[in-house]
Scaffold this motif. Sequence first.
Motif, short mmCIF file in Angstrom:
data_model
loop_
_atom_site.label_atom_id
_atom_site.label_comp_id
_atom_site.label_asym_id
_atom_site.label_seq_id
_atom_site.Cartn_x
_atom_site.Cartn_y
_atom_site.Cartn_z
N TYR A 137 60.35 -41.39 -36.90
CA TYR A 137 60.48 -41.74 -35.71
C TYR A 137 59.43 -42.44 -34.94
O TYR A 137 59.46 -43.44 -34.11
N ALA A 138 58.04 -42.12 -35.62
CA ALA A 138 56.99 -42.98 -35.08
C ALA A 138 57.19 -44.59 -35.46
O ALA A 138 57.17 -45.32 -34.84
N SER A 139 58.14 -44.64 -36.59
CA SER A 139 58.19 -45.97 -37.03
C SER A 139 59.45 -46.75 -36.18
O SER A 139 59.44 -47.99 -36.33
N ARG A 194 57.93 -41.62 -23.82
CA ARG A 194 58.31 -40.65 -22.77
C ARG A 194 59.44 -39.73 -23.21
O ARG A 194 59.90 -38.84 -22.30
N MET A 195 59.98 -39.99 -24.47
CA MET A 195 61.20 -39.50 -24.82
C MET A 195 62.59 -39.67 -24.10
O MET A 195 63.45 -38.86 -24.29
N GLN A 196 62.50 -40.89 -23.41
CA GLN A 196 63.61 -41.29 -22.74
C GLN A 196 64.55 -42.00 -23.52
O GLN A 196 63.92 -42.85 -24.48
N PRO A 197 65.92 -42.15 -23.56
CA PRO A 197 66.75 -42.95 -24.39
C PRO A 197 66.61 -44.19 -24.02
O PRO A 197 66.45 -44.83 -22.92
N ILE A 198 66.16 -45.04 -25.28
CA ILE A 198 66.25 -46.49 -25.05
C ILE A 198 67.35 -47.38 -25.61
O ILE A 198 67.90 -48.39 -25.46
N GLU A 199 67.99 -46.68 -26.79
CA GLU A 199 69.12 -47.10 -27.54
C GLU A 199 69.93 -46.35 -28.03
O GLU A 199 69.41 -45.12 -28.43
N ILE A 200 71.32 -46.34 -28.21
CA ILE A 200 72.15 -45.51 -28.80
C ILE A 200 72.98 -46.23 -29.90
O ILE A 200 73.86 -46.98 -29.33
N ILE A 201 72.82 -45.77 -31.12
CA ILE A 201 73.62 -46.77 -32.16
C ILE A 201 74.41 -45.94 -32.78
O ILE A 201 74.17 -45.11 -33.60
N PRO A 202 75.53 -46.31 -32.89
CA PRO A 202 76.64 -45.64 -33.68
C PRO A 202 76.29 -46.08 -35.18
O PRO A 202 75.76 -46.66 -35.49
N LYS A 249 59.21 -46.80 -32.70
CA LYS A 249 58.78 -47.38 -31.78
C LYS A 249 58.20 -48.71 -31.66
O LYS A 249 58.14 -49.23 -32.73
N GLY A 250 58.20 -49.30 -30.58
CA GLY A 250 57.75 -50.69 -30.50
C GLY A 250 58.88 -51.91 -30.01
O GLY A 250 59.92 -51.35 -30.51
N GLN A 251 58.37 -52.66 -29.51
CA GLN A 251 59.04 -53.68 -28.83
C GLN A 251 59.59 -54.61 -30.03
O GLN A 251 59.02 -54.78 -30.94
N GLY A 252 60.99 -54.88 -30.16
CA GLY A 252 61.62 -55.71 -30.97
C GLY A 252 62.09 -54.94 -32.04
O GLY A 252 62.58 -55.48 -33.23
N PHE A 253 62.24 -53.52 -32.08
CA PHE A 253 62.66 -52.86 -33.40
C PHE A 253 64.38 -53.01 -33.60
O PHE A 253 64.88 -53.00 -32.70
N ASP A 254 64.65 -53.25 -34.70
CA ASP A 254 65.88 -53.26 -35.15
C ASP A 254 66.33 -52.37 -36.15
O ASP A 254 65.92 -52.18 -37.27
N PHE A 255 67.02 -51.35 -35.45
CA PHE A 255 67.34 -49.92 -36.43
C PHE A 255 68.14 -50.67 -37.61
O PHE A 255 68.44 -49.99 -38.84
N ILE A 312 69.99 -41.36 -31.15
CA ILE A 312 69.48 -41.60 -29.99
C ILE A 312 67.87 -42.10 -30.32
O ILE A 312 67.23 -41.31 -30.99
N LEU A 313 67.78 -43.40 -29.97
CA LEU A 313 66.57 -43.80 -30.15
C LEU A 313 65.41 -43.55 -28.58
O LEU A 313 65.98 -44.09 -27.81
N ARG A 314 64.27 -43.14 -28.76
CA ARG A 314 63.55 -42.76 -27.30
C ARG A 314 62.40 -43.42 -27.53
O ARG A 314 61.83 -43.84 -28.28
N ASP A 315 61.83 -43.62 -26.24
CA ASP A 315 60.73 -44.28 -25.98
C ASP A 315 59.37 -43.13 -26.09
O ASP A 315 59.69 -41.98 -26.50
#
Length: 409
Positions: A15-17, A116-124, A19-25, A111-114
């Motif tokens: 989860y820590a990995s 603040r634990m708010q959703p930033i992306e949801i990836i199937p 975080k960060g702008q431009g992350f590509d799951f 669900i990827l979160r920021d």
Amino acid sequence: MKIWQRVKTTFYTAYASWKGQGFDFSNWFGRTFWGIDNSQLATNETIFSVITRLSNTLSVLPIKLYKDFDIVVNQAADVLINEPNQNMNSFDFINALEVSRNEHGNGYAVILRDIRMQPIEIIPLDPACVMEIVNREDGSLWYQVNGESNTMYVHNLDMIHVKHIRGPNRWRGLSPLKVLANTIKYDKAVQEFSLSEMEKKESFILQYAANVDKETRSRIIGDFKRFYAENGGILFKEPGVEIDPIEKKYFASDTLASEKITRSRVANVFNVPVSFLNESGGGTFGSNEQEMIRFVNMTLLPIVRQYEHEFNRKLLTKVDRKNGMYFKFNLGGLLRGDTTTRTAYYQAAIRNGWLSQDDVRRYEDEPPVGGNASKLWVSGDLYPIDLPISERKSSATTSSTVEGGEKSE
């Protein structure tokens, strides 16, 4: 360190990995993660048809975040409704989940979160890469996600999971295609047999009498080979020669009967009216509206409620839910009926004071005009619902009649 403590540590490290702008799951899975072939959908027209209808119908339903019946917007709603992830819009996201649910029995989205634990992306995710695991220490549900080079464990609150029915001791939904395995096999066998029979050339029995000499026999056979090679033409029948065609075993009616059986079984498993699969003999309703009501109530509503519960529990916080927030799909558009039915419905609603003209305009995708159109009216005929009774015409006329002594006994 206990095994599940290691699992949790692995999860939080992963989860820590994230975080960060431009992350590509998708980099975590590699380039071929999305490339698994969908053989059943690609080879069976009936299965393709019913899954397409269900997934497209669910994808076009409007979904909003409400708070005490008023539409609101927060970060979770913006992600779900506008941009679930960097590669998808809301239609594609819901469509992908529903296709996976109907093909594999399960649809997953992480669900990827920021911070603040708010959703930033949801990836199937591909269902073939996900497996449910229950922690025996506390009974919590986790999901094991297998990538090309890594394995990750995701807590159930960070995984959207929509599924078909499951047993009491199972967390994984049952695939409808497994239920239909024999039907699909039978349909494929019938199609292959019919195709092979149609592709066969015409066959004949060539008979000639015993007194036909060798030279005449060779000439007759040569003429028949030429006739067969040219697929027709003129063939002279010699005395003592009989030519009888061998009847093919293919009958179009057999194929039609087989397809009808297949459509009926597929409709039963996916719980849709058989007429939705272009089966004309399956209608038992007096109107299309009645059929649509049954489809919405018995098929779509349970599916929609499952999605709503998943979104409410995993995209909203407990504080949001306590404050009256909830996601809701709008099924009203599927039940509006034809123009005559809608007109009668709207007229009754307006005259009885439980819909305003602006409410009707919103249902018909027209902008509200405000003013008196936003008020509730009652027939009388007609008044704003908050107008005092003394100011209504019928009451004013009655009062003046009584004061003038003209009231009849």
